[in-house]
Design an enzyme around this catalytic site. Structure first.
Site, PDB file in Angstrom:
ATOM      1  N   ARG A  77       0.855  -1.191   0.000  1.00  0.00           N
ATOM      2  CA  ARG A  77       0.000   0.000   0.000  1.00  0.00           C
ATOM      3  C   ARG A  77       0.891   1.241   0.000  1.00  0.00           C
ATOM      4  O   ARG A  77       1.702   1.418   0.906  1.00  0.00           O
ATOM      5  CB  ARG A  77      -0.907  -0.004   1.239  1.00  0.00           C
ATOM      6  CG  ARG A  77      -1.670   1.288   1.420  1.00  0.00           C
ATOM      7  CD  ARG A  77      -2.627   1.258   2.608  1.00  0.00           C
ATOM      8  NE  ARG A  77      -3.265   2.559   2.707  1.00  0.00           N
ATOM      9  CZ  ARG A  77      -3.190   3.375   3.762  1.00  0.00           C
ATOM     10  NH1 ARG A  77      -2.529   3.017   4.852  1.00  0.00           N
ATOM     11  NH2 ARG A  77      -3.773   4.544   3.739  1.00  0.00           N
ATOM     12  N   HIS A 121      -2.952  10.954   0.812  1.00  0.00           N
ATOM     13  CA  HIS A 121      -2.406  10.744   2.154  1.00  0.00           C
ATOM     14  C   HIS A 121      -1.808  12.081   2.626  1.00  0.00           C
ATOM     15  O   HIS A 121      -0.604  12.208   2.814  1.00  0.00           O
ATOM     16  CB  HIS A 121      -1.368   9.615   2.137  1.00  0.00           C
ATOM     17  CG  HIS A 121      -1.102   8.983   3.478  1.00  0.00           C
ATOM     18  ND1 HIS A 121      -1.240   7.635   3.720  1.00  0.00           N
ATOM     19  CD2 HIS A 121      -0.704   9.512   4.661  1.00  0.00           C
ATOM     20  CE1 HIS A 121      -0.923   7.363   4.980  1.00  0.00           C
ATOM     21  NE2 HIS A 121      -0.587   8.496   5.575  1.00  0.00           N
ATOM     22  N   GLU A 166      -7.321   8.447   6.379  1.00  0.00           N
ATOM     23  CA  GLU A 166      -7.612   9.129   7.645  1.00  0.00           C
ATOM     24  C   GLU A 166      -8.078  10.575   7.493  1.00  0.00           C
ATOM     25  O   GLU A 166      -7.407  11.505   7.946  1.00  0.00           O
ATOM     26  CB  GLU A 166      -6.378   9.083   8.559  1.00  0.00           C
ATOM     27  CG  GLU A 166      -5.893   7.681   8.871  1.00  0.00           C
ATOM     28  CD  GLU A 166      -4.795   7.648   9.935  1.00  0.00           C
ATOM     29  OE1 GLU A 166      -4.311   8.719  10.347  1.00  0.00           O
ATOM     30  OE2 GLU A 166      -4.425   6.549  10.365  1.00  0.00           O
ATOM     31  N   ASN A 292      -7.153   1.700  10.023  1.00  0.00           N
ATOM     32  CA  ASN A 292      -5.840   1.933  10.621  1.00  0.00           C
ATOM     33  C   ASN A 292      -6.006   1.840  12.125  1.00  0.00           C
ATOM     34  O   ASN A 292      -6.735   2.632  12.732  1.00  0.00           O
ATOM     35  CB  ASN A 292      -5.299   3.317  10.256  1.00  0.00           C
ATOM     36  CG  ASN A 292      -4.876   3.405   8.800  1.00  0.00           C
ATOM     37  OD1 ASN A 292      -4.926   2.410   8.066  1.00  0.00           O
ATOM     38  ND2 ASN A 292      -4.449   4.577   8.377  1.00  0.00           N
ATOM     39  N   TYR A 294      -3.991   1.487  15.837  1.00  0.00           N
ATOM     40  CA  TYR A 294      -2.752   1.529  16.610  1.00  0.00           C
ATOM     41  C   TYR A 294      -2.973   1.271  18.096  1.00  0.00           C
ATOM     42  O   TYR A 294      -2.171   0.629  18.744  1.00  0.00           O
ATOM     43  CB  TYR A 294      -2.063   2.891  16.431  1.00  0.00           C
ATOM     44  CG  TYR A 294      -1.471   3.038  15.048  1.00  0.00           C
ATOM     45  CD1 TYR A 294      -0.205   2.542  14.760  1.00  0.00           C
ATOM     46  CD2 TYR A 294      -2.191   3.627  14.017  1.00  0.00           C
ATOM     47  CE1 TYR A 294       0.341   2.638  13.493  1.00  0.00           C
ATOM     48  CE2 TYR A 294      -1.659   3.727  12.742  1.00  0.00           C
ATOM     49  CZ  TYR A 294      -0.393   3.231  12.488  1.00  0.00           C
ATOM     50  OH  TYR A 294       0.134   3.318  11.232  1.00  0.00           O
ATOM     51  N   GLU A 351      -3.259  -0.172   8.197  1.00  0.00           N
ATOM     52  CA  GLU A 351      -2.069   0.229   8.955  1.00  0.00           C
ATOM     53  C   GLU A 351      -2.172  -0.349  10.358  1.00  0.00           C
ATOM     54  O   GLU A 351      -3.246  -0.323  10.963  1.00  0.00           O
ATOM     55  CB  GLU A 351      -1.952   1.758   9.107  1.00  0.00           C
ATOM     56  CG  GLU A 351      -1.531   2.486   7.871  1.00  0.00           C
ATOM     57  CD  GLU A 351      -1.419   4.005   8.087  1.00  0.00           C
ATOM     58  OE1 GLU A 351      -1.156   4.444   9.226  1.00  0.00           O
ATOM     59  OE2 GLU A 351      -1.610   4.739   7.106  1.00  0.00           O
TER      60      GLU A 351
HETATM   61  C1  FCB Z   1      -1.149   7.184  10.759  1.00  0.00           C
HETATM   62  C2  FCB Z   1      -0.755   7.724   9.404  1.00  0.00           C
HETATM   63  C3  FCB Z   1       0.565   7.225   8.917  1.00  0.00           C
HETATM   64  C4  FCB Z   1       1.589   7.120  10.026  1.00  0.00           C
HETATM   65  C5  FCB Z   1       1.021   6.405  11.219  1.00  0.00           C
HETATM   66  C6  FCB Z   1       1.987   6.243  12.365  1.00  0.00           C
HETATM   67  O1  FCB Z   1      -2.046   8.071  11.356  1.00  0.00           O
HETATM   68  O2  FCB Z   1      -1.734   7.386   8.442  1.00  0.00           O
HETATM   69  O3  FCB Z   1       0.986   8.067   7.873  1.00  0.00           O
HETATM   70  O4  FCB Z   1       2.083   8.371  10.327  1.00  0.00           O
HETATM   71  O5  FCB Z   1      -0.119   7.056  11.676  1.00  0.00           O
END
Ligand code: FCB
Length: 446
Positions: A77, A121, A166, A292, A294, A351
């Protein structure tokens, strides 16, 4: 130990974004983007870092494709820099920009790697920002023009498209918090920006489908569970609003429910930027949702209820360099909730990854055991998600390589490949080696 095997067609990938890796910010006819302008403005980025050179991927992409092939990636990607294609945002097309991505796509296909292309992006052309940027509705039209040109050139070979990455971050951090380009701090602007972003997505959908027959098209959102810090009513209300603000603000209009009114009311937003017909267009079906993920967020009311003081669930958890809690269970909870509440036809984790302070050891290797473990634990959750019957089709680790982490510059290392920014040498970290083995086995140990 148990081995958790994945479906044979599960797509193992890695992700990057143009501004974070390419460099060559003003080469071969590229125009200036808001991130060029922002990073060149003193005081905006940690350590004064810029993406001028980044990972020099613009010149080293052949080496990077070889790296991906060696990793065994099934999919990659990446994003396209709008300003390489249309240096002034609309109008004149820069053939050299199109050629760069066309060659990259050919090399990927040649290596057996399926390209997943993100059109946007965060690197808006500066000329469009000068005309008002995302708060200006006309930017959605310019985006449709850009999508037209890109998909006409690549749509025969690229069959997986992500319109936006995002949009919450573009709108909120770019136009309200000001930590990202263009660095504005205006609530009304950020709300209008979020709407134009969704309009841009909607305008691009039919364009992509026309130029790339049979393509799968989706959008990528940053999503995460918003967990109340305690069982108090105030904390639960806070969590529900936070969920509305971060998650439902985009999910609801995309699925035909309009903007969440509880959030609009709390923000005092009149939603007067919504014009007749907008919400219908925004709700056009997509083929997949890109997620995405985290971390989770703990929501705590600012005025605690005395009879039920907030308790922190957060304490003791492992924290990454970004200050983000490591919480793999949240990925499973999130995907389950998305499917239950919204029922998208398919999902990708577009992500997922972690920043840790990596260093080369005496033998020239990077033993990033915390990242290795992070990936392994999240991949275990993917397995659980698939077992639960949720149509999850692939996983993209963030990131293929260390890169320019926006306002944090090069201080955050997210890669499964280490970048020596002086020599531009690429060194596969331990996590990369383990990911390679995981892909080969199409399975993870539990
Ligand atoms: C996300 C972004 C990516 C990267 C990660 C850590 O929010 O999409 O570009 O910076 O965080």
């Amino acid at each position: 130990m148990t081995t958790l095997s994945f479906p044979p067609d599960f797509l193992w990938g890695a992700a990057t974004a143009a501004y974070q890796i390419e460099g060559a910010w003003n080469e071969d006819g590229k125009g200036e983007s808001i991130w060029d302008r922002f990073s060149h403005t003193p005081g905006k980025i940690h350590n004064g870092d810029t993406g001028d050179m980044a990972c020099d991927h613009y010149h080293r992409w052949r080496e990077d494709v070889a790296l991906m092939k060696n990793l065994g990636l099934k999919a990659y990607r990446f994003s396209i820099a709008w300003t390489r294609i249309l240096p002034a945002g609309r109008g004149a097309v820069n053939a050299a920009g199109l050629k760069f991505y066309s060659d990259l796509v050919d090399a990927l296909l040649e290596a057996g790697i399926t390209p997943y292309v993100t059109l946007y992006h965060w690197d808006l052309p500066q000329t469009l920002q000068d005309e008002g940027g995302w708060p200006n509705r006309a930017t959605a039209e310019a985006f449709a023009e850009y999508a037209e040109i890109v998909t006409r050139a690549l749509g025969d070979r690229v069959k997986n498209w992500i319109t936006l990455n995002e949009p919450w971050v573009s709108a909120q951090i770019g136009y309200r918090e000001g930590r990202h380009a263009p660095g504005h701090t205006d609530l009304a602007e950020s709300l209008a920006a979020s709407h134009t972003l969704l309009l841009a997505h909607a305008r691009a959908l039919p364009v992509i489908r026309r130029n790339s027959p049979g393509a799968s098209v989706g959008i990528t959102l940053n999503l995460g569970p918003q967990v109340p810090a305690s069982a108090s009513f105030a904390d639960r209300r806070e969590a529900s609003l936070a969920d509305g603000f971060v998650n439902r603000w985009f999910l609801d209009p995309l699925t035909g429910r309009g903007y969440p009114l509880d959030v609009a009311q709390q923000l005092g937003a009149r939603l007067d930027f919504v014009q007749p017909g907008d919400l219908e267009k925004i709700a056009a079906p997509i083929d997949f949702l890109g997620v995405n993920y985290y971390t989770r967020t703990i929501a705590r009311a600012s005025i605690p209820e005395r009879e039920n003081a907030p308790q922190t669930i957060f304490r003791g958890a492992e924290i990454t360099d970004m200050g983000w809690e490591v919480y793999p269970q949240g990925l499973y909870n999130l995907l389950g909730r998305l499917h239950f509440d919204y029922n998208f036809p398919a999902y990708y984790v577009t992500e997922n990854g972690a920043a840790f302070p990596d260093q080369l050891d005496a033998t020239g290797q990077v033993n990033d055991s915390a990242r290795t473990r992070y990936i392994q634990r999240h991949v275990q959750m993917l397995h659980k998600t698939i077992q639960a019957g949720i149509p999850l089709q692939g996983y993209f680790v963030w990131s293929l390589m260390d890169n320019f982490e926006w306002d944090k510059g090069y201080s955050m290392r997210f890669g499964i490949t280490y970048i020596d920014y002086v020599s531009q040498r690429r060194i596969l970290k331990q996590s990369g080696i383990e990911y390679q083995q995981l892909i080969r086995a199409n399975a993870v140990e539990a």
